[in-house]
Design a protein around this motif. Structure first.
Motif, short mmCIF file in Angstrom:
data_model
loop_
_atom_site.label_atom_id
_atom_site.label_comp_id
_atom_site.label_asym_id
_atom_site.label_seq_id
_atom_site.Cartn_x
_atom_site.Cartn_y
_atom_site.Cartn_z
N ASN A 15 38.54 66.72 63.34
CA ASN A 15 37.64 65.92 64.17
C ASN A 15 37.11 64.76 63.34
O ASN A 15 36.44 64.99 62.31
N LEU A 16 37.41 63.54 63.75
CA LEU A 16 37.01 62.35 63.01
C LEU A 16 36.08 61.50 63.87
O LEU A 16 36.38 61.23 65.05
N LEU A 17 34.97 61.06 63.28
CA LEU A 17 34.00 60.22 63.98
C LEU A 17 33.86 58.89 63.24
O LEU A 17 33.60 58.86 62.03
N PHE A 18 34.07 57.79 63.98
CA PHE A 18 33.91 56.44 63.44
C PHE A 18 32.83 55.70 64.23
O PHE A 18 32.74 55.85 65.45
N PHE A 19 32.06 54.86 63.53
CA PHE A 19 31.05 54.02 64.18
C PHE A 19 31.58 52.60 64.30
O PHE A 19 32.28 52.10 63.40
#
Length: 354
Positions: free
Chosen positions: A323-327
């Motif tokens: 699970n990867l989260l980018f802003f």
């Protein structure tokens, strides 16, 4: 006259007794599937046990994760000998074992699990490859302008290969466990979440996602064969609104913040440390990608101290979901100061030209 009748009667009685004895004896000798099989142990089948401990928890998850088993057996010259397939509720029993009926000897055992009913993978040597060297597995792909594309949710694929397995002769083989096959999962799910650092709305239709790798062709020993580059695209893309709340320090009141996010999921085949797949996120109205990163190096940042005893390849083989989260910035660029969140780990990004 009476003595003659008694004599004849004794002969008839003895003949009848001998006949019944012979008949019963013949039944016992001919089959151990008759009523006597519960009292007299018969020659049984060999047992091959299956496990799935090659996961991030390192506990046996075979019964809950593996949908089907195809076991292929080859002699020491690599020639096909036998095969068996099982699926469904049978596999869900604790410490599942497959009964194998085969002549005593030494064999190589190959298991491809998850092939039954799969639209994502198939054996290149046919349904039953006649040579071990032909028992390779290829991921299905489609073509757009002669470029290989995969944009489907992949059926989970598992592999195990045990060599020089001895099926003994001599004493009874009833319930004899000859080997344990510990399967490895060859498919991965990459979940990508985009959100603006300031909470503004995001439109999933504005973005596309892809990972490029040449990893869709697996040999019988699970090593990767030479393959064409494959572009893995998202098979699902949707809004993902989340709600969080915070307590304002000055007033002690609780404020509700709605964060608008989007989710994209990409399924891909086995990740290898000697490959260099790249993740690209593209906004459709821009020429330059939002980001382009080496995905394998990125994922290994989430290995953490708790799994430091694992080699990098072992970690990639055991961890199958990321699970990867980018802003994003106001103009939908990547907001690098916020870093990246990978499976809950906060990774600060330094632009080193990777």
């Amino acid at each position: 006259m009476l003595r003659s009748l008694d004599y004849i009667k004794r002969i008839a009685t003895n003949a009848f007794t001998l006949g019944i004895t012979a008949l019963c004896g013949g039944m016992i000798l001919q089959s151990c599937d008759a009523v006597y099989d519960k009292e007299i142990p018969c020659e049984g089948k060999y047992l091959v046990e299956f496990r799935f401990t090659n996961n991030i928890m390192e506990t046996d998850a075979f019964s809950s994760k593996v949908p089907s088993v195809t076991l292929l057996i080859y002699d020491k010259d690599g020639n096909y000998v036998s095969h068996q397939t099982e699926s469904g509720a049978t596999l869900q029993q604790e410490r599942y074992s497959m009964e194998v009926d085969i002549e005593p000897g030494t064999y190589d055992l190959l298991a491809w699990c998850g092939l039954e009913g799969s639209n994502a993978f198939s054996l290149t040597g046919g349904e039953i490859p006649q040579k071990l060297s032909e028992a390779k597995c290829m991921m299905e792909r489609e073509y757009e302008d002669a470029v290989a594309i995969s944009k489907q949710q992949l059926d989970p694929l598992f592999h195990a290969f045990n060599t020089n397995v001895v099926f003994p002769e001599g004493e009874s083989a009833h319930d004899r466990l000859v080997t344990v096959m510990d399967v490895m999962k060859d498919t991965n799910t990459i979940r990508l979440v985009l959100t603006h650092y300031n909470g503004q709305e995001i439109n999933p239709d504005d973005f596309s996602f892809k990972i490029t790798d040449d990893n869709g062709f697996m040999n019988f020993d699970n090593s990767l064969m030479e393959d064409e580059p494959i572009i893995y695209k998202e098979w699902v893309k949707k809004d993902l609104p989340t709600v969080s709340d915070e307590i304002e320090a000055a007033t002690g009141t609780r404020a509700i913040t709605v964060v608008n996010s989007m989710l994209a999921e990409i399924d891909m085949a086995r990740l290898m440390i000697d490959h260099n797949p790249r993740l690209e996120i593209q906004r459709k109205d821009k020429d330059e990608p939002v980001l382009s990163l080496p995905i394998t190096q990125l994922l290994l940042h989430a290995k953490g101290e708790a799994k430091s005893y694992m080699s990098d390849q072992r970690y990639l083989d055991c961890q199958d979901e990321y699970n990867l989260l980018f802003f994003l910035t106001d103009d939908d660029g990547w907001y690098m100061p916020a870093g990246i969140y990978i499976n809950g780990w906060h990774v600060m990004y330094q632009n080193s030209g990777i």
